[in-house]
Scaffold this active site. Sequence first.
Site, PDB file in Angstrom:
ATOM      1  N   HIS A  10       7.422  -0.914   5.908  1.00 20.89           N
ATOM      2  CA  HIS A  10       6.727  -0.031   6.848  1.00 20.89           C
ATOM      3  C   HIS A  10       7.534   0.153   8.132  1.00 20.89           C
ATOM      4  O   HIS A  10       8.378  -0.672   8.502  1.00 20.89           O
ATOM      5  CB  HIS A  10       5.346  -0.597   7.188  1.00 20.89           C
ATOM      6  CG  HIS A  10       5.404  -1.937   7.868  1.00 20.89           C
ATOM      7  ND1 HIS A  10       5.689  -2.094   9.201  1.00 20.89           N
ATOM      8  CD2 HIS A  10       5.224  -3.197   7.379  1.00 20.89           C
ATOM      9  CE1 HIS A  10       5.682  -3.371   9.523  1.00 20.89           C
ATOM     10  NE2 HIS A  10       5.404  -4.068   8.429  1.00 20.89           N
ATOM     11  N   ARG A  61      -0.431  -0.178   8.380  1.00 19.62           N
ATOM     12  CA  ARG A  61       0.945   0.124   8.771  1.00 19.62           C
ATOM     13  C   ARG A  61       1.787   0.537   7.568  1.00 19.62           C
ATOM     14  O   ARG A  61       2.681   1.376   7.691  1.00 19.62           O
ATOM     15  CB  ARG A  61       1.566  -1.052   9.521  1.00 19.62           C
ATOM     16  CG  ARG A  61       1.622  -2.386   8.784  1.00 19.62           C
ATOM     17  CD  ARG A  61       1.982  -3.490   9.782  1.00 19.62           C
ATOM     18  NE  ARG A  61       2.187  -4.810   9.183  1.00 19.62           N
ATOM     19  CZ  ARG A  61       1.222  -5.697   8.963  1.00 19.62           C
ATOM     20  NH1 ARG A  61      -0.030  -5.398   9.255  1.00 19.62           N
ATOM     21  NH2 ARG A  61       1.510  -6.888   8.462  1.00 19.62           N
ATOM     22  N   GLU A  88       1.475  -8.269   3.439  1.00 17.55           N
ATOM     23  CA  GLU A  88       2.431  -9.169   4.080  1.00 17.55           C
ATOM     24  C   GLU A  88       2.041 -10.624   3.831  1.00 17.55           C
ATOM     25  O   GLU A  88       0.891 -10.926   3.471  1.00 17.55           O
ATOM     26  CB  GLU A  88       2.463  -8.871   5.589  1.00 17.55           C
ATOM     27  CG  GLU A  88       3.375  -9.746   6.434  1.00 17.55           C
ATOM     28  CD  GLU A  88       4.828  -9.718   6.010  1.00 17.55           C
ATOM     29  OE1 GLU A  88       5.133 -10.236   4.914  1.00 17.55           O
ATOM     30  OE2 GLU A  88       5.660  -9.200   6.769  1.00 17.55           O
ATOM     31  N   HIS A 183       5.846  -4.654   2.940  1.00 17.17           N
ATOM     32  CA  HIS A 183       6.096  -5.481   4.119  1.00 17.17           C
ATOM     33  C   HIS A 183       7.338  -6.348   3.926  1.00 17.17           C
ATOM     34  O   HIS A 183       7.813  -6.549   2.805  1.00 17.17           O
ATOM     35  CB  HIS A 183       4.878  -6.357   4.376  1.00 17.17           C
ATOM     36  CG  HIS A 183       3.621  -5.567   4.478  1.00 17.17           C
ATOM     37  ND1 HIS A 183       3.133  -5.092   5.679  1.00 17.17           N
ATOM     38  CD2 HIS A 183       2.759  -5.113   3.520  1.00 17.17           C
ATOM     39  CE1 HIS A 183       2.024  -4.394   5.464  1.00 17.17           C
ATOM     40  NE2 HIS A 183       1.781  -4.392   4.158  1.00 17.17           N
TER      41      HIS A 183
END
Length: 254
Positions: A10, A61, A88, A183
């Site tokens: 991202h 995100r 993440e 991520h």
Amino acid sequence: MSHQLVLLRHGESIWNLENLFTGWTDVDLSEAGKEEAREAGRLFRGQGYEFDICYTSYLKRAIHTLNLALAEMDAEWLPVIKAWQLNERHYGTLQGLNKSQTAEKYGEEQVRIWRRSFDIQPPSLEPQDERNPAHQKAYHNVAENELPLAESLKNTIARVIPYFEKQIRPQLMEGKRVLITAHGNSLRALIMYLEHLSQEEIIGLNLATGIPLVYKLDDTLSVLEKQFLGNPDVIAVKMMKVANQGKKSIESSV
């Protein structure tokens, strides 16, 4: 037959900008991060990349990065699958703390261990903590015992790779061109798997925000070719910035 897989971390988030541990905290992109996402889309369009299916995490995100990139490609019609397994790494009680200030308090070596060790978790959340994903609407259909209160990279790999094997690998084997927007650590898990990296090698790998990594894979998903898209000098500076995040002070130039 070769298979196309593209990994995209991202764009810069608001907490990346503030140098905070983020993990599963659902923060949005900064203005610079939105532009990174658009630039990724422009790179895809300009170099003729096309996709058949896209995957992303539950975190905005990553979702917004994918949306902005697809908008630049005029390809918002593409199917998108969201999977919490691509989230993440969960940073436990470190989430929301400034990385440099944490290094001042605990020492750079301890923060390096929390950020980059393979199998050491940061301190865990208490189950009653409001940051526990079991208390959040997004995860109401996920068994509580599957949801982390803190994770090491090893823990992250243990959820990312089975999902990849079950859901994404079959799409690649059918010849579909796959884009995964996720991520730093969930993508490091995939890179370790695809490139057969050792624990020591993956610890030293830094992924810059918004930079596409393109893989050409054979029928066993062994890597035939790989390349980052974009200006090599810009990519090098951004990777160094990621590497320096756990230090007591960060030079403004990186």
